[in-house]
Structures are given as C-alpha cells and as structure tokens.
Design a protein around this motif. Structure first.
Motif, PDB file in Angstrom:
ATOM      1  N   MET A  60     -27.703  -4.887  80.273  1.00  0.00           N
ATOM      2  CA  MET A  60     -27.240  -3.844  79.359  1.00  0.00           C
ATOM      3  C   MET A  60     -27.934  -4.038  78.013  1.00  0.00           C
ATOM      4  SD  MET A  60     -25.045  -1.223  79.164  1.00  0.00           S
ATOM      5  CE  MET A  60     -23.606  -1.496  80.216  1.00  0.00           C
ATOM      6  N   ARG A  61     -28.483  -2.944  77.479  1.00  0.00           N
ATOM      7  CA  ARG A  61     -29.170  -3.015  76.187  1.00  0.00           C
ATOM      8  C   ARG A  61     -28.526  -2.036  75.201  1.00  0.00           C
ATOM      9  NH1 ARG A  61     -35.112  -1.682  76.772  1.00  0.00           N
ATOM     10  NH2 ARG A  61     -34.428  -0.288  78.426  1.00  0.00           N
ATOM     11  N   THR A  62     -28.655  -2.339  73.940  1.00  0.00           N
ATOM     12  CA  THR A  62     -28.141  -1.448  72.885  1.00  0.00           C
ATOM     13  C   THR A  62     -29.322  -0.857  72.121  1.00  0.00           C
ATOM     14  OG1 THR A  62     -27.945  -3.305  71.334  1.00  0.00           O
ATOM     15  CG2 THR A  62     -26.005  -2.747  72.645  1.00  0.00           C
ATOM     16  N   TRP A  63     -29.115   0.322  71.564  1.00  0.00           N
ATOM     17  CA  TRP A  63     -30.138   0.956  70.751  1.00  0.00           C
ATOM     18  C   TRP A  63     -29.498   1.531  69.490  1.00  0.00           C
ATOM     19  CZ3 TRP A  63     -29.027   6.080  70.029  1.00  0.00           C
ATOM     20  CH2 TRP A  63     -28.237   6.696  70.997  1.00  0.00           C
ATOM     21  N   SER A  64     -30.306   1.648  68.470  1.00  0.00           N
ATOM     22  CA  SER A  64     -29.821   2.183  67.189  1.00  0.00           C
ATOM     23  C   SER A  64     -30.972   2.866  66.473  1.00  0.00           C
ATOM     24  CB  SER A  64     -29.251   1.052  66.323  1.00  0.00           C
ATOM     25  OG  SER A  64     -28.816   1.555  65.076  1.00  0.00           O
ATOM     26  N   GLU A  87     -26.176   5.254  67.539  1.00  0.00           N
ATOM     27  CA  GLU A  87     -26.398   4.052  68.336  1.00  0.00           C
ATOM     28  C   GLU A  87     -25.690   4.211  69.686  1.00  0.00           C
ATOM     29  OE1 GLU A  87     -22.789   1.339  66.512  1.00  0.00           O
ATOM     30  OE2 GLU A  87     -24.826   1.104  65.723  1.00  0.00           O
ATOM     31  N   GLY A  88     -26.049   3.358  70.629  1.00  0.00           N
ATOM     32  CA  GLY A  88     -25.451   3.439  71.954  1.00  0.00           C
ATOM     33  C   GLY A  88     -25.937   2.307  72.830  1.00  0.00           C
ATOM     34  N   LYS A  89     -25.673   2.424  74.113  1.00  0.00           N
ATOM     35  CA  LYS A  89     -26.091   1.400  75.063  1.00  0.00           C
ATOM     36  C   LYS A  89     -26.604   2.060  76.333  1.00  0.00           C
ATOM     37  CE  LYS A  89     -22.169  -0.621  74.903  1.00  0.00           C
ATOM     38  NZ  LYS A  89     -21.033  -1.559  75.159  1.00  0.00           N
ATOM     39  N   PHE A 145     -28.463   0.995  80.502  1.00  0.00           N
ATOM     40  CA  PHE A 145     -29.075   0.081  81.456  1.00  0.00           C
ATOM     41  C   PHE A 145     -29.668   0.916  82.581  1.00  0.00           C
ATOM     42  CE2 PHE A 145     -25.389   0.721  84.084  1.00  0.00           C
ATOM     43  CZ  PHE A 145     -25.732   0.309  85.365  1.00  0.00           C
ATOM     44  N   ASN A 165     -24.345   4.905  77.521  1.00  0.00           N
ATOM     45  CA  ASN A 165     -23.031   4.877  76.882  1.00  0.00           C
ATOM     46  C   ASN A 165     -21.871   4.714  77.867  1.00  0.00           C
ATOM     47  OD1 ASN A 165     -24.364   5.107  74.406  1.00  0.00           O
ATOM     48  ND2 ASN A 165     -24.413   7.332  74.582  1.00  0.00           N
ATOM     49  N   GLU A 179     -21.330   1.892  80.845  1.00  0.00           N
ATOM     50  CA  GLU A 179     -20.238   0.920  80.897  1.00  0.00           C
ATOM     51  C   GLU A 179     -19.515   0.966  82.245  1.00  0.00           C
ATOM     52  OE1 GLU A 179     -17.723   1.724  77.588  1.00  0.00           O
ATOM     53  OE2 GLU A 179     -18.978   0.594  76.171  1.00  0.00           O
TER      54      GLU A 179
END
Length: 456
Positions: free
Chosen positions: A39-43, A48-50, A52, A70, A74
């Motif tokens: 799982m990766r996050t971005w901004s 921002e969000g996540k 994979f 997002n 999850e």
C-alpha cells in the motif's frame, strides 16, 4: 462485492484477459494474483490518498494490472492475496502507463467501489507466475533502467542494512544477495523494504534457486539488479529451470563464474573479488583516509581467540525486538524496554551477539568484530541459548562454547572502515561473511596465482 468465504463461484465462461478493452461493458475474468504491491500513499496539490495494485494472470497466459484507490484500496488490500485465484468484474479500462507498467497488455484495470471480487479457489490451469527469463550474462547488454526476469542459484546473502536515501532523506532497508546461472555469470540483486526484511539467510539458503520477475537493471559497481514494487521473488519454484540450474550447480559448484558486479560497493556482492593477506590491511589506510569510506575484501585466516568475556560481561547487547531494527534498547522497569529509534516501548527484547575476535595468518594478526548472524555460525548457539548458562551461573559451559571456535581456519569476508579513537585513525574491520575452507577452491586460487607468474 467482496467474498472470501464459501464455495467457488458457479462455473461460467470467463473472458480472456487479452480480450479486455475499453469498449466492453460486461466481462468477468478468472485470474491468479502473481504480484501484490505494498500500500502506498500519495500527496499533491489536489489532495492526498492511498493506492495499491495487483498483477493478474489467467489460464491463457494473459496478464494485466489492476489498481485500486482510497476506500476501495483499503477494502480490497486484505482480500487480494498473492498466489490466490479470484473472479473479478466491473472495472474500468485505462491505457497502461508503460513507464511504470511492464506487462504486455495495452490497458490496465481500475477497480472502483462497485467492483466484484470473489475468491475462486485453486485452479491448476493457471500458472503460478509467467516468466521471460534472460541469462544473467545478458544483463550486460540491457540498458540501465530496463527490467528483466532472472533465475539463478543463491551464492551469497548479506545481513540486513539500513541506509538514508539521498533523494528523500528517509531511512531505507535493503539486503544484498548474489546469484549465478549456467551462462557462467553472477550478479548482485538488492532486495528493498519488506522483501529485504522477510527474506533472510533461512529463507534464502545458499544453493537454492531464486526466480525474480521484473528486476530493474542498474550500473552500480558494474551491472546489478534491484527489486521494485512490481518485483516478485520465489525460492525453488516448481518449474523446469529450477531443476536444470540445481543440476548445473551440483556438477560445477559454480566454478569459472564471472561476476558482473565488480565490487561490493555499499553493502553487498561477491566476497571473492579481492583476497588479501592480513598484513595488507594496514595499506588500506591510504584508500580509507576519508572517514566513512569502505573497503571490502576477504582473508584466509585462523581464528586465534575471542576477547575475554564472562558471566557479568557477556558478548551480546540488548536489542529492539522489531524485525530489521536491532538498535540497542533501555530497560525502563516492569519488564519493558524502550527503543528510541522506533519511539516504542516493548514488553520484550532480543539478545544479539557482538564478538571481538583475533584472527591471524602467516604474516600478521587483526582484531575483528562479528555481529549476530556470523557469531551464531561460529558458536553454533544463539545468544538466547548461551544466556541460559549465564542465568544458572554455569561459567564452565559458557567459556567452553566461546573457546570452541578457537584455532579453526576460515575464509573471512570483511568490511574495513576508518575509525577515530582517541584522536588516532585506525582501520576497523567487521566480519560480513564466514565460510568454511573449500580446499578445491583454494587450490584453484593458488593455481591462478602460479599461472600469473608464468605469464610474466
């Protein structure tokens, strides 16, 4: 919808992955997850969000990537498991970004809230992974930044190491291994992040066959490979290449192999690249005059003895129990231990060796430091096991085990760094790898030295 329980979905005609395109509205595919990314996050300026992604393979050999963002990411992260087979429907198709997506499909899937994902069960018609192996020697001809599938015999595994990224200034975890194949070439492969932490000397035994998909080709110290978020690694996969390479390695023992990675660089590689005598270690001061610079080499030497330890001063320290940390912790009372690096208090701790040893050859002697993994190989016991003698006050058995490694000859893979002690610069040597003496290999090395004189 998401279903992980119950029988497999009713048999139906599934769409081949290769046929998927943006103009289809209704489709259902059955595919195996061959790669599941972290799982990766971005901004960015928009928020921002996540996210994979997973890579999917069907029984026809079709491959495609599916990405989730997002809330969907999850919910599906726990559903998708690498190696399992699922039926999937209701996703949107987008052109594949070939900068990041190396699969052959022109499109990739985006699974949104209405996506239907059902666990199917095992289907032996679908391969575990689809490889396009290239001989290791071919890495010399591939452009830097390209990707290759590789399979080889594991010949060296380095301890876990932590470095600071020059770009992000964040701490990264890595592990260097070396593999070779019957193209008579070897290469260093760097495992990063979770792969480096999960795969150690036990899961990566010397002589096992490693298959890795989508390794990035680099030019660090010659030619090298590294993992990325899309790389998958399997040990002794059930494919024909595994048997072929194991037979080759058993019959040749990997002799006459040329390393494409010319030096160990920052923490990995072939320990066979530079054999020196102990008396030559002082000469390294010339190349190590800048503090922080590192040299790697190997010496053939006898372990004379270790520093005097006793029940009050055992050869270990109290370390953080978190995998990959290993920093020293402080007891804060009530059986709790504080790690400042992790900023966490734990109800337990680990014991990790740190041995000071004197090694010698015919020309000199040198004090060296052996940390936990190599110390365990020498002593045949973990620090926890040796601590049992401390707990009962059994100093005789404690000393016997420490002395059991004395006067034995090994090939020591070493790392040397310049260290400042009381305003005096000294070479500090750490044992990175300890090998039993291989008489045949030593004879080959001696023959090469003799041949070098014949060519003068």
């Amino acid at each position: 919808s998401y279903n992980m329980i119950g029988s497999s979905p009713q048999k139906k005609n599934f769409h081949p992955i290769s046929s998927l395109n943006p103009y289809q509205n209704k489709w259902v595919i059955k595919a195996r997850v061959t790669c599941k990314a972290d799982m990766r996050t971005w901004s960015n300026a928009r928020g921002e969000g996540k996210l994979f992604s997973v890579e999917l393979l069907d029984e026809h050999g079709g491959q495609i990537r599916a990405t989730m963002f997002n809330e969907t990411a999850e919910r599906l992260f726990a559903i998708f498991q690498e190696g399992k087979v699922y039926t999937i429907s209701k996703g949107s198709m987008k052109p594949a970004n070939k900068k990041f997506n190396k699969l052959p499909h022109d499109y990739e899937l985006q699974l949104n809230r209405d996506a239907e994902v059902n666990y199917y069960g095992e289907d032996q018609k679908i391969q575990q992974q689809k490889y396009d192996f290239k001989p290791i020697i071919n890495a010399n001809d591939l452009p830097v930044g390209s990707f290759m599938d590789v399979i080889g015999v594991i010949t060296n595994v380095e301890p876990l190491a932590n470095i600071i990224s020059n770009k992000t200034k964040k701490e990264l975890t890595k592990r260097e291994i070396q593999i070779c194949d019957d193209s008579n070439a070897s290469i260093n492969l760097t495992l990063w992040g979770q792969k480096a932490e999960e795969m150690d000397e036990k899961t990566l035994p010397i002589g096992a066959v490693l298959a890795a998909k989508s390794c990035r080709v680099g030019d660090y110290a010659g030619r090298s490979l590294s993992t990325s978020f899309q790389t998958t690694v399997h040990i002794d996969p059930d494919i024909k290449d595994t048997g072929r390479l194991k037979h080759w390695y058993r019959t040749t023992e990997g002799r006459n192999v040329t390393s494409l990675t010319t030096s160990m660089g920052g923490g990995g590689g072939s320990m066979r690249n530079k054999r020196i005598a102990i008396e030559d270690i002082d000469d390294l001061k010339v190349s190590l005059h800048e503090e922080g610079k590192t040299e790697y080499f190997e010496v053939r030497a006898t372990l004379i003895f270790c520093k005097k330890y006793d029940l009050d001063r055992p050869p270990w320290y109290v370390a953080c129990p978190k995998e990959g940390c290993n920093k020293k912790v402080q007891e804060i009372g009530d059986g709790e231990w504080r790690c400042e690096k992790c900023d966490t208090t734990y109800p337990e701790r680990k014991l990790r060796y740190i041995l000071s040893l004197l090694i010698a050859d015919s020309g000199g002697s040198q004090w060296v430091t052996a940390f936990n993994d190599e110390a365990e190989k020498l002593l045949g016991k973990s620090a926890v096991e040796l601590n049992e003698y401390v707990q009962v006050g059994d100093e005789d058995n404690f000393r016997m085990h420490l002395e059991s490694m004395n006067l034995k000859e090994f090939v020591f893979g070493c790392r040397a760094k310049m260290d400042s002690q009381q305003e005096e610069l000294r070479v500090r040597v750490t044992l990175m790898k300890i090998q039993e003496l291989d008489i045949r290999a030593e004879c080959d090395l001696l023959a090469k030295k003799i041949a070098a004189y014949d060519n003068l």
